[in-house]
Structures are given as C-alpha cells and as structure tokens.
Motif scaffolding. Structure first.
Motif, PDB file in Angstrom:
ATOM      1  N   SER A 200       0.843  -1.194   0.000  1.00  0.00           N
ATOM      2  CA  SER A 200       0.000   0.000   0.000  1.00  0.00           C
ATOM      3  C   SER A 200       0.878   1.244   0.000  1.00  0.00           C
ATOM      4  CB  SER A 200      -0.928   0.019   1.223  1.00  0.00           C
ATOM      5  OG  SER A 200      -0.171   0.121   2.412  1.00  0.00           O
ATOM      6  N   ASN A 201       0.227   2.403  -0.044  1.00  0.00           N
ATOM      7  CA  ASN A 201       0.974   3.660  -0.049  1.00  0.00           C
ATOM      8  C   ASN A 201       1.764   3.846   1.247  1.00  0.00           C
ATOM      9  OD1 ASN A 201       0.107   5.235  -2.581  1.00  0.00           O
ATOM     10  ND2 ASN A 201      -1.834   4.481  -1.778  1.00  0.00           N
ATOM     11  N   HIS A 202       1.206   3.355   2.330  1.00  0.00           N
ATOM     12  CA  HIS A 202       1.888   3.433   3.631  1.00  0.00           C
ATOM     13  C   HIS A 202       2.006   2.009   4.159  1.00  0.00           C
ATOM     14  CE1 HIS A 202       1.377   7.785   3.519  1.00  0.00           C
ATOM     15  NE2 HIS A 202       0.105   7.595   3.225  1.00  0.00           N
ATOM     16  N   GLN A 203       3.141   1.375   3.896  1.00  0.00           N
ATOM     17  CA  GLN A 203       3.317  -0.035   4.219  1.00  0.00           C
ATOM     18  C   GLN A 203       3.238  -0.244   5.728  1.00  0.00           C
ATOM     19  OE1 GLN A 203       3.369  -2.242   1.943  1.00  0.00           O
ATOM     20  NE2 GLN A 203       3.750  -4.081   3.142  1.00  0.00           N
ATOM     21  N   ASP A 204       2.432  -1.243   6.127  1.00  0.00           N
ATOM     22  CA  ASP A 204       2.228  -1.547   7.548  1.00  0.00           C
ATOM     23  C   ASP A 204       3.120  -2.721   7.936  1.00  0.00           C
ATOM     24  OD1 ASP A 204       1.364  -1.885  10.082  1.00  0.00           O
ATOM     25  OD2 ASP A 204      -0.680  -2.519   9.568  1.00  0.00           O
ATOM     26  N   TYR A 205       3.984  -2.510   8.917  1.00  0.00           N
ATOM     27  CA  TYR A 205       4.894  -3.562   9.367  1.00  0.00           C
ATOM     28  C   TYR A 205       4.464  -4.165  10.696  1.00  0.00           C
ATOM     29  CZ  TYR A 205       7.921  -1.695   5.733  1.00  0.00           C
ATOM     30  OH  TYR A 205       8.427  -1.272   4.528  1.00  0.00           O
TER      31      TYR A 205
END
Length: 684
Positions: A484-489
């Motif tokens: 996604s635009n803001h990668q979630d880790y």
C-alpha cells in the motif's frame, strides 16, 4: 506403437510426450520481462493516483498476463465486462440488504453460484468474464459489509485498479511488440493443414492410418485452435470475416479427417475397383478446384467412363466415391479459410459453414455451482463466528479461489495449487515484508525486488504441472504482502490477515479435493450417455442435421472423452475398448444424419423423389433386421437410376447409394455395441 493383428500402427506425427522437454518453456524470458514491466507500471500508476489498495492493480496484471498479445487483450476485454457487472450487482445488493447481513451474504452466495454455473458452461475468456462477475461481488460488497456507505468508494477503487492493470498490460504489449495471436493461429492452421493432407493421402493409398484414439487427439488439437480465434479477434481488422475463415478451415480439416478414417476402413474391409481407386487418388494429387461433392462425383464418373465406357459403380464403390468426394471438396475449404484469415479475401457462401459447436456438461456446471455455494457458506460461517475484521478479506479470497477453480480441467489440482501457492506466497511475503522492504526507499528498488518474484511466478504459470500453484502464488502475492501507499509492518496485523488467507486456502482445498471431486469415470459416463441420447434421436429421425455444427460437436465430445479416458489409464484394454465403441456410435449417428441430408437432396430430383421418400420412411421406422435386407436393394435401385440420369441427378443418386451402404455397414459393425448399450430396442 500398438499391434493390430499382423499390422503395426505407427504414429506419423509427434505427440507432446515424444518431444524433448526444454529446461524452460519457449519465450519465458520475454513473457516474464513483459509481466514485470506491466506490474511496475501498474504499481507506479496506482501509487501516484493514491488508490486505497494499489496491490489490486498488480493482481490484475498477474491475472490477465498472457504470452500472446491477443490473449492479454481478449482477457482484458472480458475482465472489464465482468468487473462492470460485478460492481453493478454489488451496489444493488448493498442497496437492498445493507441492514441485513444474512440476506446480503445469501444474495452474494447465490450470485456467485449463478456466475459459476454460467462460467462452467462457457469457454476461454468468456468463461473468465462470467466468473469475474461473480467474485467481484465478494471483493466489493463483502468488503463493505460493516460500512455499506463506502460501497461507491470501494467499487470505484476496484474498477480503477482493474483499469490501471489492463492499461499497463496493453501499453507494455504494444511497446515491446509481444507475439501476435493471429499469426500463431495462421501458422498453426497451415501446419495442421499439411498433416491433414498427408493423412488423406495415406488413407487413399490404403496405408495404415492412426487409430481412433490418435485420430481423436489430432481432432482435439485442431478444435483447440478455435480458442486462438477469440484471441486473434482483438488484433486484426475485418475480424468477423477473418475469424469465419479460420473456423471454415477448422471445419474443413475435421471433415477431411472423418472422411479419411472412413476411406481407410472401406479399403481395409471392402473390395473397391482399381479404376475407382486410381482415379480418386489421381484427383487428390492433381486437383484442388472449386467443385462441390456433387460436381466431384460427376467429374470422377465421367473420367472413369472415358477409360471404361461400361463402368457402373456398385454399392461399395458408391460408398468409397461418396466419402472421397466429401474429402476432396473440403480441401478447398481449408485453403480458402486460411487465405481468408491471412488476407481477408471474400469466401462467399462457404463462410456460412463456419459453425463450431461445443459439448456442454450441465451436470459438472451444477456441481461447480453447488461447490462454490457450499464453500462460501462454510467460510462465511467461520468469519461470522470469529468476528474479526480481517476475516471478510479471507471470505473474499475463498470466494475468488472457489470460483476460478470451477473452470480448471482438474479442480483437485487447483485446490492443491491454492493451498500450496498461498502458503508459498505467505512465506515469501514474510521475508520481503520484514527483511527487504524496510530497506527499500525508492520505487526503482521496489521494482527490482519484484523482478525475481515475477520471473518465478511466470515460469510456474507456463508449466502445466505447476500452473495452479503459479497462479495462486503470483496473483495473490501483492494482496498477501499488503502492499500500500503506507506499508504496515505491524506483525499482529500481518499474522491476522494471512491466517485468514491460509484458512481460505484450506477451505478451498477441502471443498475442491475432498468434497465432490469430479472423477474421470463420472465425466466419461455423462459423455457416453449424451452420445447414446443423440444416437437415439438420430434413429428416430429427429436428431441434429448433418453439417458443421454436428461434426464439430462430435469431435469436441470425443476429445473430452479422450481426456477423461486417458486419466483413467487409456493403456488398459477395457478403457481403450470402451472408447472405441463410443467412437463407433458417434460415427453411426453422423452417418444417419448424412443419409437423411442426401435423401432430402434427392427429393428435389423428379426421377429420385419417390425412391427417396421410400428410403426416408425405411431408415426412420424399419427394424434393424429389415434394414439389413432392404438397404442393399435400395442402394442398387439408386445406382440403377443413376445409369440413365442427368449428371447432377446421377451424382445425387450415387451419393444416396453410398450413404445407404454406409448405414448398412455401420449398423453391421455396431450390432454388438448397440445391443450392449441397449440402444434402439424398439428396432430390434
């Protein structure tokens, strides 16, 4: 090789198993690089457009990516249509049942089952479009089940991802000059035409020809070219005429193939005068004009009478001449069809023969629909019981896998591919999400990271044994990664999301592999039942008329029958014997349709009308023992009239006599088979 008495059957064209297997499939480098470039372009566009789920654009690329340009464009077209229908159905269901979760899920399940049923009956990318219309509702309506007010935003995002993915594939294909489907179709038709001509020559020379299984395999290869016609339509101008030309060539090849088999059988079991054999073979080697079967028979009789003025064909010669005239006249359809495909030249009335019918399996389609309905219901129950937000994404995933599996030749293999492909995708996603992506700061680096993944997925897709694994791995990896635009880790979010994806794979495995597995024996039984039903209709006089549709339906059915027989071990004598019996029944059905066609033609001739009506009545109503005694007399009467008739009437009379002799000999050859299967009881 297979022995048959004192003779040996020799395969005269290489089967796939006879060819050396290269380490990598041809064209894999170009296909992999084009797919990778399209994925990068789609992701870059989706990121730039700030879409909520940019991974969907990459998923679209991996789903529609194909080695040939026409394949990709054709699949893209049906993907657009299917997406539009699915989005419209999603909005309608949300509008009607936004406050009732049970009714909404029930409506989704019924829509999925209905689209699966239609998709199972269709073929090629029309089938994919129907399936896509089904599972799009799972990707849109189910994802907003808790927030129905967002349905328009989700629908727009879904449509945008699909449009971006399609545009990326089309742009890369046009830019890189990917192989053209229509040129491959033309080359394949020309190669098959040479094989068919060689087949006809061998048959007329009395040489050994392939047995029923190998002949059916060749017919199946020819019919498979009809799929390439749908791909080629998106690449060429005047596509309607060119596509009709390709279908005409296919029908011509099937006609020559069937006639050649009959000629080989006639020469093996009947006594044909050397004069007739010599003139027919000479015509085959030297002539390819615009004569139809009637003109061909007239010309052959005239040439033979110049050499022997007292020559009159008997019933066996008439049978041989009828089959030979059909084969000789249809060679023109092959060359005309290929020329029309390549150059769009007019083919006149001949294009009306370009009809290809297919055998639908309604029972298998119903089983597929019920399988999707059951699997979706089980998964929906688990998701509701878990009460986790991520579970709805898994429900969508399960619906997608179950729907797409319905058109797989082996749903069990697709089920195995689902659980293995998804497990592999989760494993690779763990490595990439926590060990690679944290060190990637630019899109160029991300593109390089996706290169080995794309090559690996494309290689598996191009291998028949691993295509199901490659599809599930390659298509769903971007979603499993959660790109996604803001990668979630966040590891908890990652684990929660992918546990449900794995559960969806397990559910698909259970439904596809352990419940309602389609067995080759059941598939073969249904095809055999259809063959028997159509033969009974022909015996009653109300079967399908002779023509291109009947011929293509016959060979499509036999090709499917061969597929399931091979999966039951075609080498076993009992399976080969059953297959050969069913081929003989199909031959009998087409022979009955053909004799009625000739008798209808004879009704137009004043000197043949009364005899034609008598023969019609006899073929439709007489018992088999009566036919065995009466058909030779009818053939002799037609041949007697032919001696004094005009050239056109003489040709019609000889064709009628030959087809009646074909019915007599075919009934005699199939007597034990008819008794074994209990067909035509009233006529014994």
């Amino acid at each position: 090789m297979m022995s048959d008495g004192a003779q040996t059957r020799i395969r005269w064209w290489p089967l796939p198993s006879d060819l050396p297997n290269p380490p990598f499939p041809p064209g894999w480098i170009g296909f992999s690089l084009r797919s990778w470039a399209a994925i990068c372009l789609a992701l870059a566009t989706a990121f730039w457009a700030q879409l909520d789920a940019p991974a969907g654009a990459a998923v679209t690329v991996m789903i529609i990516t194909q080695p040939l340009r026409g394949q990709a464009l054709s699949k893209a077209l049906y993907r657009l249509i299917g997406t539009a229908l699915g989005v419209a159905a999603s909005i309608l269901l949300i509008a009607c049942f936004s406050q009732d979760r049970g009714m909404l899920l029930g409506g989704c399940a019924l829509w999925l089952a209905g689209c699966t049923y239609i998709g199972s009956l269709e073929r090629n990318f029309r089938s994919y479009g129907a399936l896509l219309a089904g599972y799009t509702i799972a990707l849109v309506a189910i994802n907003v089940i808790d927030t129905p007010q967002n349905v328009f935003d989700v629908a727009l995002s879904r449509a945008s991802c699909v449009a971006i993915g399609i545009a990326s594939v089309a742009f890369v294909n046009m830019l890189t000059g990917s192989p053209k489907a229509w040129q491959k179709l033309a080359d394949s038709l020309e190669a098959r035409a040479r094989e068919i001509r060689d087949f006809g020559r061998r048959a007329m020379q009395g040489e050994t020809v392939p047995d029923a299984m190998e002949t059916t395999a060749l017919a199946g290869d020819i019919l498979s070219l009809s799929a390439q016609i749908t791909y080629a339509r998106t690449e060429i101008d005047r596509s309607t005429r060119r596509s009709a030309g390709a279908r005409l060539a296919i029908i011509g090849m099937l006609t020559v193939l069937g006639s050649g088999r009959a000629i080989a059988h006639i020469l093996r079991h009947k006594t044909i005068t050397p004069l007739a054999r010599r003139h027919v073979l000479a015509w085959h080697e030297l002539r390819e004009d615009h004569s139809d079967r009637y003109e061909t028979v007239s010309s052959l009789i005239e040439a033979m009478r110049k050499e022997e003025p007292d020559y009159h064909p008997d019933a066996s010669d008439a049978h041989f001449l009828e089959r030979s005239a059909v084969m000789l006249s249809n060679r023109l359809h092959i060359s005309t069809g290929i020329d029309t495909l390549q150059h769009a030249t007019p083919a006149g009335e001949a294009l009306k023969l370009a009809q290809i019918a297919q055998h639908p399996d309604y029972v298998a389609a119903l089983v597929n629909a019920l399988r999707v309905l059951l699997g979706f219901s089980i998964m929906a129950g688990l998701c509701i019981a878990s009460d986790q937000p991520a579970s709805m994404a898994a429900l969508s995933q399960a619906a997608l896998i179950l729907t797409l599996a319905s058109t797989a030749a082996d749903t069990s293999q697709f089920g195995m591919g689902a659980i293995l492909g998804l497990s592999l995708a989760v494993l690779v996603a763990v490595i990439m999400n926590y060990f690679i992506l944290p060190h990637v700061a630019a899109f160029g680096a991300l593109a390089l990271v996706f290169l080995p993944h794309t090559i690996f997925a494309c290689l598996m897709l191009m291998n028949g044994r691993t295509s199901a694994i490659g599809f599930n791995y390659g298509a769903f990896f971007p979603v499993i990664l959660g790109l996604s635009n803001h990668q979630d880790y966040d590891p908890l979010a990652f684990i929660s999301r992918n546990i449900f994806y794995l559960v969806s794979g397990v559910i698909a495995f259970v439904i596809l592999v352990l419940l309602f597995p389609p067995t080759p024996r059941s598939r073969r039984f249904r095809i055999a039942a259809t063959i028997g039903q159509d033969l009974e209709a022909q015996l009653r006089g109300n079967g399908r008329p002779a023509g291109a549709a009947l011929l293509s339906l016959k060979y499509d059915r036999l090709a499917q029958l061969l597929t399931w027989t091979k999966r039951m071990d075609a080498g076993r004598p009992i399976n080969r014997h059953v297959f050969n019996r069913l081929v003989m029944l199909e031959d009998l059905a087409t022979t009955l349709a053909r004799v009625r066609h000739y008798l209808d033609e004879a009704r137009q001739a004043p000197c043949l009308g009364a005899l034609s009506a008598e023969a019609h009545c006899l073929v439709n109503s007489a018992s088999f023992p009566t036919l065995a005694h009466a058909l030779p007399k009818l053939s002799a009467r037609f041949l007697q009239i032919a001696q004094e008739a005009t050239p056109r009437e003489r040709a019609v009379a000889i064709l009628c006599a030959g087809s009646l002799e074909a019915v007599r000999s075919t009934l005699q050859d199939n007597r034990s088979t008819l008794l074994h299967f209990g067909l035509g009881r009233a006529r014994w």
